[in-house]
Scaffold this active site. Structure first.
Site, PDB file in Angstrom:
ATOM      1  N   LEU A  24       0.843  -1.207   0.000  1.00 52.44           N
ATOM      2  CA  LEU A  24       0.000   0.000   0.000  1.00 52.44           C
ATOM      3  C   LEU A  24       0.877   1.257   0.000  1.00 52.44           C
ATOM      4  O   LEU A  24       0.620   2.207  -0.748  1.00 52.44           O
ATOM      5  CB  LEU A  24      -0.936  -0.013   1.214  1.00 52.44           C
ATOM      6  N   LYS A  44       7.661  -6.845  -8.102  1.00 55.20           N
ATOM      7  CA  LYS A  44       7.437  -7.721  -6.952  1.00 55.20           C
ATOM      8  C   LYS A  44       8.037  -9.040  -7.422  1.00 55.20           C
ATOM      9  O   LYS A  44       7.329  -9.939  -7.892  1.00 55.20           O
ATOM     10  CB  LYS A  44       5.932  -7.845  -6.665  1.00 55.20           C
ATOM     11  N   GLU A 122       9.341  -4.204  -4.443  1.00 51.26           N
ATOM     12  CA  GLU A 122       8.853  -4.685  -3.142  1.00 51.26           C
ATOM     13  C   GLU A 122       9.420  -6.058  -2.840  1.00 51.26           C
ATOM     14  O   GLU A 122       9.324  -6.975  -3.662  1.00 51.26           O
ATOM     15  CB  GLU A 122       7.315  -4.748  -3.110  1.00 51.26           C
ATOM     16  N   GLY A 123       9.992  -6.190  -1.637  1.00 52.22           N
ATOM     17  CA  GLY A 123      10.484  -7.496  -1.202  1.00 52.22           C
ATOM     18  C   GLY A 123       9.306  -8.395  -0.854  1.00 52.22           C
ATOM     19  O   GLY A 123       8.205  -8.252  -1.410  1.00 52.22           O
ATOM     20  N   GLY A 125       7.699 -10.154   2.842  1.00 54.66           N
ATOM     21  CA  GLY A 125       7.918 -10.217   4.287  1.00 54.66           C
ATOM     22  C   GLY A 125       8.884  -9.139   4.740  1.00 54.66           C
ATOM     23  O   GLY A 125       8.780  -7.993   4.311  1.00 54.66           O
ATOM     24  N   PRO A 211      -2.022   7.314   8.360  1.00 54.71           N
ATOM     25  CA  PRO A 211      -2.917   6.896   9.454  1.00 54.71           C
ATOM     26  C   PRO A 211      -3.649   5.607   9.094  1.00 54.71           C
ATOM     27  O   PRO A 211      -3.597   5.165   7.939  1.00 54.71           O
ATOM     28  CB  PRO A 211      -3.915   8.059   9.548  1.00 54.71           C
ATOM     29  N   LEU A 213      -6.471   3.779   7.674  1.00 53.52           N
ATOM     30  CA  LEU A 213      -7.387   4.289   6.656  1.00 53.52           C
ATOM     31  C   LEU A 213      -8.531   3.318   6.405  1.00 53.52           C
ATOM     32  O   LEU A 213      -8.290   2.120   6.204  1.00 53.52           O
ATOM     33  CB  LEU A 213      -6.632   4.503   5.337  1.00 53.52           C
TER      34      LEU A 213
END
Ligand SMILES: Nc1ncnc2c1ncn2[C@@H]1O[C@H](COP(=O)(O)OP(=O)(O)OP(=O)(O)O)[C@@H](O)[C@H]1O
Ligand SMILES: [Mg+2]
Length: 235
Positions: A24, A44, A122-123, A125, A211, A213
């Site tokens: 996200l 990814k 993005e890795g 975990g 925050p 969401l």
């Protein structure tokens, strides 16, 4: 203000754990970059946890990233290793008779890493997730020499996880470009004190505080980054 990118920038997105909001936050950063007029791409490389579709195995992280980037990348370019089981990637790979290696993953990633002004990888975990008996995803970040952004899922235990993650990345010799506080627990007690404690102890810029969401759309997340700090990672 629209930025004119002079060099291509790419970052490795890691997190304090699985399920802390890496995807996200990455999607929000990609929207923020696009809003500045930059071309964007995402990777990814290894996804464990995929749905069977007519086109093949599909992972929701890779699909979300694909939906926000400006470059028309094929699914297989974003996610070359789609593993069906939602378990540790090296075990999923073993079960599915796939062989994960830094060498092969780097080859897939390199092509995409030069395709846009701003790219996020993005890795899976956290930082030290195994790929095989010898290598971890940290070795992929090292091989590609990518600066790292840490997504801290702000929940009980996150200060320890954030500091250990930061220390491990530094020990691995990679620069840490910043961290994002992602408030994944709507009932977190002493939330502000936790964020202040992280700010006081992590010697890197805080790129934003997202925050909890109700509407978890990347366009909404893009509003919560620190304008000055993210500009530095875009330029
Ligand atoms: N700020 C937030 N407010 C509310 N929900 C959030 C927030 N950030 C993330 N979530 C939710 O938490 C879940 C995990 O987020 P996400 O998939 O981005 O984590 P991740 O770290 O990428 O996980 P993985 O390790 O599986 O890749 C998702 O359902 C997401 O919508
Ligand atoms: Mg994810």
């Amino acid at each position: 203000m629209t930025l004119k990118a002079t060099t291509k920038k790419a970052f490795f997105i890691t997190g304090t754990d699985t399920n802390v909001g890496k995807t996200l936050v990455a999607a929000g950063l990609l929207v923020a970059a696009k809003n500045k007029g930059l071309t964007t791409a995402a990777l990814k490389p290894v996804a464990a946890g995929c749905e069977k579709t007519d086109e093949g195995l599909r992972n929701s992280d890779a699909l979300l990233l694909q939906s926000v980037i400006t470059q028309p990348l094929a699914y297989e370019q974003i996610n070359p290793y789609a593993l069906e089981a939602a378990i540790a990637p090296h075990i999923a790979a073993q079960q599915e008779k796939r062989s994960l290696s830094v060498d092969r993953l780097s080859g897939f990633c390199r092509g995409v890493l030069s395709s846009a002004d701003f790219t996020l990888l993005e890795g899976a975990g956290g930082w030290r997730v195994p790929l095989n008996a010898r290598e971890t995803l940290a070795d992929l970040a090292k091989n590609l020499q990518l600066p790292v952004i840490i997504v801290v899922g702000v929940r009980l235990g996150c200060i320890n996880h954030a500091l250990l993650t930061f220390e491990a990345i530094v020990r691995d010799g990679l620069p840490v470009a910043g961290w994002v506080a992602n408030c994944v627990d709507p009932d977190m007690p002493v939330l502000q004190e936790n964020i202040d404690s992280l700010r006081a102890r992590l010697p890197i810029p805080c790129l934003g505080v997202v925050p909890f969401l109700a509407d978890q759309s990347p366009a909404v997340v893009a509003n919560y980054f620190d304008e000055t700090e993210v500009q530095k990672i875009f330029e």
